[in-house]
Design an enzyme around this catalytic site. Structure first.
Site, mmCIF file in Angstrom:
data_model
loop_
_atom_site.group_PDB
_atom_site.id
_atom_site.type_symbol
_atom_site.label_atom_id
_atom_site.label_comp_id
_atom_site.label_asym_id
_atom_site.label_seq_id
_atom_site.Cartn_x
_atom_site.Cartn_y
_atom_site.Cartn_z
ATOM 1 N N THR A 97 0.898 -1.113 -0.033
ATOM 2 C CA THR A 97 -0.019 -0.117 0.013
ATOM 3 C C THR A 97 0.786 1.219 0.037
ATOM 4 O O THR A 97 1.594 1.453 0.961
ATOM 5 C CB THR A 97 -0.915 0.018 1.361
ATOM 6 O OG1 THR A 97 -1.799 -1.189 1.185
ATOM 7 C CG2 THR A 97 -1.784 1.240 1.150
ATOM 8 N N LYS A 172 -7.214 1.046 -2.804
ATOM 9 C CA LYS A 172 -6.773 0.428 -1.520
ATOM 10 C C LYS A 172 -6.952 1.559 -0.507
ATOM 11 O O LYS A 172 -7.240 1.333 0.710
ATOM 12 C CB LYS A 172 -5.365 0.020 -1.588
ATOM 13 C CG LYS A 172 -4.937 -0.627 -0.298
ATOM 14 C CD LYS A 172 -5.669 -1.424 0.300
ATOM 15 C CE LYS A 172 -5.000 -2.006 1.860
ATOM 16 N NZ LYS A 172 -3.977 -2.559 1.926
ATOM 17 N N LYS A 240 0.672 4.369 8.478
ATOM 18 C CA LYS A 240 1.383 4.802 7.211
ATOM 19 C C LYS A 240 0.310 5.005 6.244
ATOM 20 O O LYS A 240 0.232 5.915 5.349
ATOM 21 C CB LYS A 240 2.385 3.791 7.004
ATOM 22 C CG LYS A 240 3.003 4.027 5.496
ATOM 23 C CD LYS A 240 2.364 3.124 4.536
ATOM 24 C CE LYS A 240 2.400 1.352 4.758
ATOM 25 N NZ LYS A 240 1.903 0.780 3.449
#
Length: 290
Positions: A97, A172, A240
């Site tokens: 990701t 995502k 993150k």
């Protein structure tokens, strides 16, 4: 299977994905910064490569799932990175990701080297990776997607081509935005049930099948109640992801107040020493405030 697959990243997700590729008959070259983390896979038949450059040069398809966008950039675009070292005609697939902008940059530089680049982040956690039931969201050229679809099918069940380069990453990030808000609701519901003197497991039997139902409620709420905070997906990696999503949303001029609140709370949780716990450890943040 005649294609040789190079795989960089043997963490919580990577190990399960590699095993499923080997089960499907692919020859696997592997690399990770700490070789000890790959020893189980080497014993099962994977072939060790000393550097990402060596792995890229020896593979027809290169897959990466690493930690942060800076790791992706270094591995792909560094002086001895995948783009420079991969054979012309190879497929390079980042399943981390990461940043949609970085995905586009890799795609463009790969095209100059006659490489086919796809961004293909996944959802489903360690269980999905182990069972070969990941959701895989793919951006890049559709022809390249179709060419490597059998590889994706060895790792996942919900596989969707989303559009041009960067589209997989955007999809995502939408997934992570939905999870971020949902996790707050799941934790609040479980704390509320506890404070009301209810049997939390019994509460779940009533609410998981109704309008409140979600994957997090069914799979992570029981872990919260039982004090199981082992990582299927790390708090530090979720932070993150939320950071990337906030940056991307701001670039589009989009307000995401629920995402911003969730990120703040997870950062406080990490500061409590929980950065290597699973995302369900947010329950501890709520308990600390009760």
């Amino acid at each position: 299977m005649t294609q040789t697959v190079g795989f960089i990243g043997t963490g919580v997700m990577g190990k399960g994905m590699i095993r499923n590729l080997m089960k499907a008959g692919y020859t696997l070259h592997v690399y990770t910064r700490t070789k000890a983390k790959a020893e189980e896979l080497l014993a099962e038949g994977a072939i060790w490569k000393e550097t990402p450059a060596e792995l890229a040069a020896a593979s027809d398809v290169v897959i990466t799932i690493v930690g942060y966008p800076r790791d992706v950039e270094e591995i792909y675009l560094g002086e001895n990175g995948i783009v420079e070292q991969a054979k012309a005609g190879s497929y390079i697939i980042d399943m981390t990701t990461s940043s949609p902008r970085l995905a586009v940059d890799i795609y463009q530089k790969a095209k100059e080297k006659q490489l086919y680049a796809l961004d293909a982040p996944v959802s489903g956690g360690d269980i999905g990776a182990r069972d070969g039931k990941l959701s895989i969201m793919v951006g890049g050229d559709e022809e390249a997607f179709q060419a490597v679809k059998p590889i994706f099918e060895a790792m996942g069940t919900n596989i969707r081509y989303q559009g041009e380069a960067g589209a997989g990453q955007h999809t995502k990030l939408a997934n992570q935005i939905a999870i971020a808000g949902n996790m707050l609701g799941v934790c609040e519901a479980m704390v509320y049930a506890e404070k009301a003197g209810l049997d939390q497991h019994k509460v779940l039997t009533s609410i998981t099948t109704g309008a409140a139902g979600s994957w997090s409620l069914s799979n992570l709420a029981p872990k919260m109640i039982d004090g199981d905070f082992a990582p299927g997906f790390y708090v530090k990696h979720f932070i993150k992801d939320m950071t990337i999503a906030l940056e991307s949303a701001e670039e589009m001029g989009l307000l995401t107040p629920a995402l911003k609140q969730a990120k703040t709370m997870y950062e406080e949780l990490a500061a409590m020493g929980e950065e290597n716990s699973g995302t369900q450890a947010l329950y501890r943040w709520y308990q600390s405030k009760s």
